[in-house]
Scaffold this motif. Sequence first.
Motif, PDB file in Angstrom:
ATOM      1  N   LEU A 225      -4.731  -5.633   7.930  1.00  0.00           N
ATOM      2  CA  LEU A 225      -4.807  -5.324   6.741  1.00  0.00           C
ATOM      3  C   LEU A 225      -3.404  -5.193   6.010  1.00  0.00           C
ATOM      4  N   HIS A 226      -2.933  -6.349   5.227  1.00  0.00           N
ATOM      5  CA  HIS A 226      -1.527  -6.224   4.661  1.00  0.00           C
ATOM      6  C   HIS A 226      -1.786  -6.654   3.119  1.00  0.00           C
ATOM      7  N   GLN A 227      -0.336  -6.214   2.579  1.00  0.00           N
ATOM      8  CA  GLN A 227      -0.183  -6.528   1.226  1.00  0.00           C
ATOM      9  C   GLN A 227       1.079  -7.305   1.233  1.00  0.00           C
TER      10      GLN A 227
ATOM     11  N   VAL B  32     -10.701   3.938   3.400  1.00  0.00           N
ATOM     12  CA  VAL B  32      -9.024   3.748   3.598  1.00  0.00           C
ATOM     13  C   VAL B  32      -8.238   5.076   4.205  1.00  0.00           C
ATOM     14  N   ASP B  33      -8.764   6.133   3.830  1.00  0.00           N
ATOM     15  CA  ASP B  33      -8.155   7.199   4.364  1.00  0.00           C
ATOM     16  C   ASP B  33      -8.190   7.189   5.972  1.00  0.00           C
ATOM     17  N   LYS B  34      -9.123   7.293   6.448  1.00  0.00           N
ATOM     18  CA  LYS B  34      -9.249   7.096   7.844  1.00  0.00           C
ATOM     19  C   LYS B  34      -9.488   5.801   8.809  1.00  0.00           C
ATOM     20  N   GLN B  35      -9.979   4.892   8.102  1.00  0.00           N
ATOM     21  CA  GLN B  35     -10.014   3.568   8.767  1.00  0.00           C
ATOM     22  C   GLN B  35     -10.861   3.466   9.940  1.00  0.00           C
TER      23      GLN B  35
ATOM     24  N   PRO C  75      -1.350   2.046   5.119  1.00  0.00           N
ATOM     25  CA  PRO C  75      -1.179   2.872   6.192  1.00  0.00           C
ATOM     26  C   PRO C  75      -1.993   2.261   7.628  1.00  0.00           C
ATOM     27  N   ASP C  76      -1.302   2.568   8.507  1.00  0.00           N
ATOM     28  CA  ASP C  76      -2.224   2.413   9.743  1.00  0.00           C
ATOM     29  C   ASP C  76      -3.215   3.765   9.849  1.00  0.00           C
ATOM     30  N   PRO C  77      -3.983   3.746  10.506  1.00  0.00           N
ATOM     31  CA  PRO C  77      -5.016   4.633  10.678  1.00  0.00           C
ATOM     32  C   PRO C  77      -4.410   6.236  11.004  1.00  0.00           C
ATOM     33  N   ASP C  78      -3.205   6.002  11.650  1.00  0.00           N
ATOM     34  CA  ASP C  78      -2.418   7.359  11.754  1.00  0.00           C
ATOM     35  C   ASP C  78      -1.537   7.673  10.648  1.00  0.00           C
TER      36      ASP C  78
ATOM     37  N   PHE D 174       5.584  -0.522   6.184  1.00  0.00           N
ATOM     38  CA  PHE D 174       6.820  -0.853   6.117  1.00  0.00           C
ATOM     39  C   PHE D 174       7.589  -0.371   7.128  1.00  0.00           C
ATOM     40  N   ALA D 175       7.213   1.217   7.561  1.00  0.00           N
ATOM     41  CA  ALA D 175       7.734   1.795   8.538  1.00  0.00           C
ATOM     42  C   ALA D 175       7.933   1.186  10.050  1.00  0.00           C
TER      43      ALA D 175
END
Length: 295
Positions: free
Chosen positions: A83-85, A233-236, A148-151, A156-157
């Motif tokens: 999932l990317h923008q 979206v918080d936890k995915q 963000p990833d699930p973690d 970008f990081a």
Amino acid sequence: MNSHVALPLAAAALMTVIACSRDNTTPAVKSGTASAEVQPASPAATPPTANVVTITATNYKFDAPASIPAGLTTIHLVDDAGLHQATLIRLTDGKTVADLGTALQKPGPLPSWAVPSGGPNPPHPNGGVAEVTEMLVPGNYAIICFVPDPDGTPHFAKGMISPLTVTPVSTASAAEPVADVVVTLSDYSFKFSTPLTAGKHVIRVDNAGPQLHELFLARLAPGKTAGELAAWVDKQAGPPPAEPMGGVSMLAPGGHAYIPVDLTPGQYGIFCFEPDAKDGKPHVAHGMMQQITVQ
Ligand SMILES: [Cu+2]
């Protein structure tokens, strides 16, 4: 009427003079040919169309051109995996992508030299395409993914931050698209000029708020709500309760962009996940989401 006739005649006469002065032996028929070529060139040329650029996203990098011309631009974000923008941020004051990467290590609002400039929000994570059309001014930009990833680590990081140069052009830009629906973003709501209906639309997204906002569009799975997607979206954890359909990422106050949509009847959600300028909470937590029934 007279001026229309006089101009090509004057041009023809001028061409003959030039041809004669350059080469006295030029046959008369040649200058006649030259004048015939001048006349079709004087009516207006076909209007310019939007530049088209394709950005491909995978885990965790962008594949994009290093440089594109300024003006009206249609950006296609092709999502190969995840999932990317492809948020665009214009860098002023001579700042670089490396400077932006460093600044983003600290939580808080974007530095003043980083100007949010739209770009596509996430399409379907495996092979989906999101499209945004917007006016790009010349400058140095970053293409960046804040998802963000699930973690909790933003992409970008993990490498999803790339430079893009938008170069000045001397030709006129294409005219902006004609929208049949306008969505106005403010603190903290989406307002539609007319209800969304099934079928194709060009939506103009206007940020009329005092801070940056975005529009993320998703088609909700049967029985699921916009609130359930915001929570996911918080936890995915597990499959998303909706299908991502793109939208416009970070628009600065006063910014706007266009998205084409082709909607089938069903339930949709629109969201702004941007962190608030005052408390840092995502705008969905301030109520900036809306569930829409499309018929
Ligand atoms: Cu917002």
